[in-house]
Design a protein around this motif. Structure first.
Motif, PDB file in Angstrom:
ATOM      1  N   PHE A   1      48.510  59.521  41.306  1.00 47.38           N
ATOM      2  CA  PHE A   1      46.820  60.238  40.376  1.00 47.38           C
ATOM      3  C   PHE A   1      45.560  60.737  40.799  1.00 47.38           C
ATOM      4  N   GLU A   2      45.413  61.500  40.699  1.00 48.30           N
ATOM      5  CA  GLU A   2      44.460  62.848  41.178  1.00 48.30           C
ATOM      6  C   GLU A   2      43.937  63.035  40.145  1.00 48.30           C
ATOM      7  N   ALA A   3      42.434  62.200  40.216  1.00 45.70           N
ATOM      8  CA  ALA A   3      41.250  61.952  39.506  1.00 45.70           C
ATOM      9  C   ALA A   3      40.083  63.487  40.126  1.00 45.70           C
ATOM     10  N   GLY A   4      40.424  64.259  39.304  1.00 40.80           N
ATOM     11  CA  GLY A   4      39.662  65.723  39.476  1.00 40.80           C
ATOM     12  C   GLY A   4      38.078  66.615  38.347  1.00 40.80           C
ATOM     13  N   HIS A   5      38.131  67.226  38.836  1.00 45.06           N
ATOM     14  CA  HIS A   5      36.809  67.758  38.120  1.00 45.06           C
ATOM     15  C   HIS A   5      36.743  68.778  36.721  1.00 45.06           C
ATOM     16  N   TYR A   6      35.720  68.280  36.008  1.00 41.65           N
ATOM     17  CA  TYR A   6      35.720  68.317  34.370  1.00 41.65           C
ATOM     18  C   TYR A   6      34.458  69.266  34.726  1.00 41.65           C
ATOM     19  N   ALA A   7      33.775  69.955  33.915  1.00 43.16           N
ATOM     20  CA  ALA A   7      32.866  71.290  33.765  1.00 43.16           C
ATOM     21  C   ALA A   7      31.576  69.968  33.851  1.00 43.16           C
ATOM     22  N   ASN A   8      30.578  70.056  34.823  1.00 42.98           N
ATOM     23  CA  ASN A   8      29.498  69.765  35.204  1.00 42.98           C
ATOM     24  C   ASN A   8      29.746  67.955  35.373  1.00 42.98           C
ATOM     25  N   ASP A   9      30.738  66.792  34.970  1.00 38.47           N
ATOM     26  CA  ASP A   9      30.547  66.265  35.874  1.00 38.47           C
ATOM     27  C   ASP A   9      30.659  65.649  37.189  1.00 38.47           C
ATOM     28  N   TYR A  10      30.046  65.923  37.481  1.00 34.42           N
ATOM     29  CA  TYR A  10      30.255  65.187  38.930  1.00 34.42           C
ATOM     30  C   TYR A  10      29.855  63.946  38.864  1.00 34.42           C
ATOM     31  N   ARG A  11      29.607  63.181  37.787  1.00 29.46           N
ATOM     32  CA  ARG A  11      29.585  61.473  38.475  1.00 29.46           C
ATOM     33  C   ARG A  11      31.341  61.492  37.542  1.00 29.46           C
ATOM     34  N   ARG A  12      31.854  62.060  37.259  1.00 31.59           N
ATOM     35  CA  ARG A  12      33.306  61.785  37.264  1.00 31.59           C
ATOM     36  C   ARG A  12      33.244  60.401  36.214  1.00 31.59           C
ATOM     37  N   GLU A  13      33.106  60.843  35.024  1.00 31.62           N
ATOM     38  CA  GLU A  13      32.733  59.722  33.950  1.00 31.62           C
ATOM     39  C   GLU A  13      33.025  60.468  32.935  1.00 31.62           C
ATOM     40  N   ILE A  14      33.199  62.389  32.546  1.00 32.91           N
ATOM     41  CA  ILE A  14      34.614  62.300  31.870  1.00 32.91           C
ATOM     42  C   ILE A  14      36.219  62.095  32.192  1.00 32.91           C
ATOM     43  N   THR A  15      36.292  62.659  33.542  1.00 32.03           N
ATOM     44  CA  THR A  15      37.286  62.320  34.129  1.00 32.03           C
ATOM     45  C   THR A  15      37.534  61.047  34.092  1.00 32.03           C
ATOM     46  N   ARG A  16      37.158  59.801  34.281  1.00 31.04           N
ATOM     47  CA  ARG A  16      37.407  58.943  34.204  1.00 31.04           C
ATOM     48  C   ARG A  16      38.308  58.596  33.112  1.00 31.04           C
ATOM     49  N   GLU A  17      37.767  58.960  31.359  1.00 35.74           N
ATOM     50  CA  GLU A  17      38.139  58.762  30.509  1.00 35.74           C
ATOM     51  C   GLU A  17      38.898  59.404  29.790  1.00 35.74           C
ATOM     52  N   TYR A  18      39.864  60.384  30.628  1.00 34.26           N
ATOM     53  CA  TYR A  18      41.356  60.901  30.674  1.00 34.26           C
ATOM     54  C   TYR A  18      42.124  60.537  31.659  1.00 34.26           C
ATOM     55  N   ILE A  19      41.633  59.044  32.792  1.00 34.24           N
ATOM     56  CA  ILE A  19      41.944  58.798  33.431  1.00 34.24           C
ATOM     57  C   ILE A  19      42.943  57.399  33.113  1.00 34.24           C
ATOM     58  N   PHE A  20      41.668  56.729  31.895  1.00 32.99           N
ATOM     59  CA  PHE A  20      41.776  56.033  30.976  1.00 32.99           C
ATOM     60  C   PHE A  20      43.139  56.295  30.143  1.00 32.99           C
ATOM     61  N   TYR A  21      42.840  57.532  29.393  1.00 32.47           N
ATOM     62  CA  TYR A  21      44.110  57.827  28.190  1.00 32.47           C
ATOM     63  C   TYR A  21      46.162  57.752  29.332  1.00 32.47           C
TER      64      TYR A  21
END
Length: 385
Positions: A243-263
């Motif tokens: 798995f590589e958790a990457g960037h989502y627009a304006n998500d430098y905290r990686r909280e939006i990406t976190r949700e997709y990793i959960f999915y």
């Protein structure tokens, strides 16, 4: 799996005590103490600087899954998502949790490099990249993981990482918010039956993620390096999913990406629990575009510097500041960047650029916090996360 259901579950099971980029052992300790009251949590060793490394065990099923996160201490997004997923599994009323725990036994190392996490670095206490130490096993953390692999003999291995903001999904203007890899087990990058099994699972995760981040899933490069843990596991015949958790627009905290990793975790492990995986569906894996490197954090386009029309690329450098992460904007390239994209783009309209601080030249390696385009002042926030 339905993205609406996953979104609802994420809001229900999100571990709110974990947030942002700087996650280290002190953040996990109270969670591990609480989990130890209801499931098996044990210390299985210590890091090179004698911080504890823990193993969480859930389920009683025949399929054995080994998952580890923060092998690189500054890659914390998957750690947050793991605890969200563990919260779901501990809900005795959730039918998916029941099926996972009946079909699988999960062995989870939430933080393999607590020293690296504390110092917010890719390397461990001895400045060693644990993901290049799979063969020599010079570090305590590497020995611990290798022994655990030999002891468990997992049916699937989940190698959980984070990746930089430079990556795109293919050669496009869309970031690779999540990327996957079925690592190669030899120099020929042979598509073995074990790799096909991992590819089949990745294809299912991609199907789910395309519902919510269409065209923002990438496939990581499968160049073979036997010193990497994933490649070593593939060489042993263990289906391995990177798995590589990457960037989502304006998500430098990686909280939006976190949700997709959960999915992705829910989708993949639910699928493994319920399915006799043969690798039959592996071909869809190759429909996922290979990661490009098409992004910079900021591109200042079409400006005049020293009498020449150029573009200027700025990349955030992550620096630990006590207990927060500073994102310091630094110039990395000055050239024609028309084939690249910025997560933020500033259009210069052929205006002359100069640093607000007239004593500092605009050259690669310099911080760029404020600058003028002719007489208009622009600011790049030095954010903390």
């Amino acid at each position: 799996m339905n993205s609406k259901t996953l979104h609802s579950w994420y809001n229900t099971y999100k571990e709110n005590s974990l947030s942002g980029r700087y996650i280290h052992h002190d953040h996990l300790a109270p969670l591990l103490d609480t989990l130890a009251l209801i499931i098996e949590v044990k210390e299985i060793g210590t890091s090179e600087n004698n911080l504890p490394i823990h193993l969480i065990k859930l389920g009683k099923g025949p399929k054995k899954l080994l998952l580890w996160s923060q092998m690189h201490g500054n890659e914390s997004t998957t750690t947050k998502a793991l605890f969200d997923f563990i919260n779901l599994l501990n809900d005795t009323d959730n039918d998916t949790a029941k099926s996972v725990l009946e079909g699988c036994t999960l062995f989870i190392i939430p933080m393999l490099s607590p020293d690296g996490a504390k110092r917010y670095t890719r390397l461990n206490f001895n400045e060693i990249d644990l993901n290049r130490d799979a063969q020599n096993k010079t570090q305590k953390e590497s020995v611990l993981l290798a022994h655990l692999i030999d002891e468990i003999q997992p049916d699937f291995a989940f190698n959980l990482h984070g990746q930089r903001t430079i990556f795109s999904a293919g050669l496009t203007n869309l970031p690779a918010t999540v990327s996957f890899l079925s690592p190669a087990g030899d120099q020929k990058r042979s598509v073995t039956e074990d790799r096909k099994m991992a590819m089949e699972v990745i294809s299912k995760m991609n199907n789910t993620l395309q519902q919510c981040i269409p065209n923002q899933v990438g496939r990581y490069d499968d160049g073979f390096n036997i010193n990497c843990v994933g490649d070593t596991l593939a060489n042993k015949g263990i289906p391995t999913i990177l798995f590589e958790a990457g960037h989502y627009a304006n998500d430098y905290r990686r909280e939006i990406t976190r949700e997709y990793i959960f999915y992705a975790l829910v989708t993949s492990i639910d699928y493994i629990a319920k399915t006799a995986i043969t690798g039959k569906g592996y071909e869809d894996y190759f429909l996922i575009p290979e990661n490009g490197k098409c992004f910079y954090d900021i591109i200042i386009k079409d400006v005049v510097l020293n009498g020449k029309n150029v573009d200027i690329a700025v990349q955030f450098v992550e620096e630990l500041d006590i207990d927060t992460i500073k994102f310091v904007p630094k110039i990395v390239k000055i050239e024609d960047l028309q084939k690249f994209y910025g997560h933020r783009e500033i259009i210069g309209e052929n205006r002359v650029i100069r640093n607000e601080n007239v004593t500092v030249e605009i050259v690669p390696g310099v911080e760029l916090l404020k600058f003028y385009l002719d007489s208009e002042l622009f600011s790049i926030e030095q954010v903390k996360r």
